[in-house]
Design an enzyme around this catalytic site. Structure first.
Site, short mmCIF file in Angstrom:
data_model
loop_
_atom_site.label_atom_id
_atom_site.label_comp_id
_atom_site.label_asym_id
_atom_site.label_seq_id
_atom_site.Cartn_x
_atom_site.Cartn_y
_atom_site.Cartn_z
N CYS A 25 57.46 59.41 10.15
CA CYS A 25 58.63 60.20 9.78
C CYS A 25 58.22 61.15 8.66
O CYS A 25 57.03 61.38 8.45
CB CYS A 25 59.81 59.31 9.40
SG CYS A 25 59.52 58.26 7.95
N ASN A 28 58.16 58.50 4.99
CA ASN A 28 57.59 57.14 5.15
C ASN A 28 58.20 56.14 4.18
O ASN A 28 57.55 55.22 3.72
CB ASN A 28 56.04 57.15 5.02
CG ASN A 28 55.38 55.84 5.43
OD1 ASN A 28 54.40 55.42 4.81
ND2 ASN A 28 55.88 55.16 6.44
N CYS A 30 61.94 55.56 4.79
CA CYS A 30 63.18 55.14 5.46
C CYS A 30 62.92 54.78 6.93
O CYS A 30 62.83 53.61 7.29
CB CYS A 30 64.26 56.21 5.36
SG CYS A 30 64.80 56.54 3.67
N ARG A 31 62.81 55.79 7.79
CA ARG A 31 62.81 55.52 9.23
C ARG A 31 61.54 54.84 9.73
O ARG A 31 61.61 53.84 10.46
CB ARG A 31 63.01 56.85 10.00
CG ARG A 31 64.39 57.44 9.81
CD ARG A 31 64.45 58.88 10.29
NE ARG A 31 63.65 59.76 9.44
CZ ARG A 31 63.45 61.05 9.65
NH1 ARG A 31 64.00 61.60 10.72
NH2 ARG A 31 62.73 61.76 8.82
N SER A 32 60.36 55.37 9.38
CA SER A 32 59.14 54.80 9.98
C SER A 32 58.80 53.40 9.47
O SER A 32 58.38 52.56 10.28
CB SER A 32 57.96 55.77 9.90
OG SER A 32 57.61 56.06 8.57
N ASP A 143 67.52 61.54 9.90
CA ASP A 143 67.07 61.22 8.55
C ASP A 143 68.25 60.68 7.74
O ASP A 143 69.24 61.38 7.54
CB ASP A 143 66.53 62.51 7.92
CG ASP A 143 65.91 62.29 6.57
OD1 ASP A 143 66.07 61.19 6.00
OD2 ASP A 143 65.26 63.23 6.06
#
Ligand code: 4NP
Length: 176
Positions: A25, A28, A30-32, A143
């Protein structure tokens, strides 16, 4: 789901002894790292954990060395997931070290394709949203950084759905 991607990735990973997946993401934090934790939990619960190498990285460099965002860690922990990844930036050798490089949104995917050195590198890049089968208006993982609690919950819902579908493409250990 994007059937083309699902079929292609299925051919890439089904029956492989080791499946190496990198989630990418922007930050690096939050999402990934959440995707990394979700997929690891799914494959471990299937008794297939040894078969997978799972990591995450960001295209940006603002948060290098940091743990995931506190809000993402809190929301993930409510689902039983401990996120302890330390932020790192995606690098060229990731294309050598991973079979699949999974982008959370179109901007991440664009940046990864700019980095790809060869057609083989490029073919490793896939969009996470291609594995989503639940009803949603999102064709990317949004995001959550500037969002409230619902943003983090939405990301975890989408990731749980997409990761379950991705894990299933590998086939179960007993079927090998
Ligand atoms: P992520 O979210 O890409 O899901 O980790 C973000 C985290 C940090 C920033 C942007 C997005 N940032 O601008 O610092």
């Amino acid at each position: 789901m994007n059937q083309n991607t699902v079929d292609r990735v299925g051919r890439m990973i089904a029956g492989k002894d080791k499946i190496r997946v990198l989630f990418v993401c922007l930050g690096n934090i939050c999402r990934s790292p959440a995707a990394e934790g979700v997929l690891r939990s799914i494959v471990e619960s299937r008794g297939d954990g040894d078969r997978w190498v799972i990591d995450s990285a960001g295209t940006g460099r603002w948060h290098i060395g940091q743990l995931p965002d506190k809000r993402m860690r809190v929301h993930a922990l409510r689902r039983g997931l401990v996120l302890d990844h330390h932020c790192r930036q995606v690098c060229m050798s990731d294309f050598d070290d991973f079979d699949l490089v999974v982008a959370m949104d179109g901007e991440n995917e664009y940046n990864l394709r700019q980095m790809a050195r060869t057609i083989a590198d490029d073919e490793k890049i896939v969009a996470m949203a291609d594995f989503i089968s639940m009803a949603t208006r999102y064709d990317y993982i949004p995001d959550p950084y500037y969002e409230g609690a619902e943003g983090f919950e939405l990301v975890l819902d989408l990731l749980e759905n997409a990761c379950a579908n991705l894990a299933s493409l590998a086939g179960s250990q007993s079927s090998r």
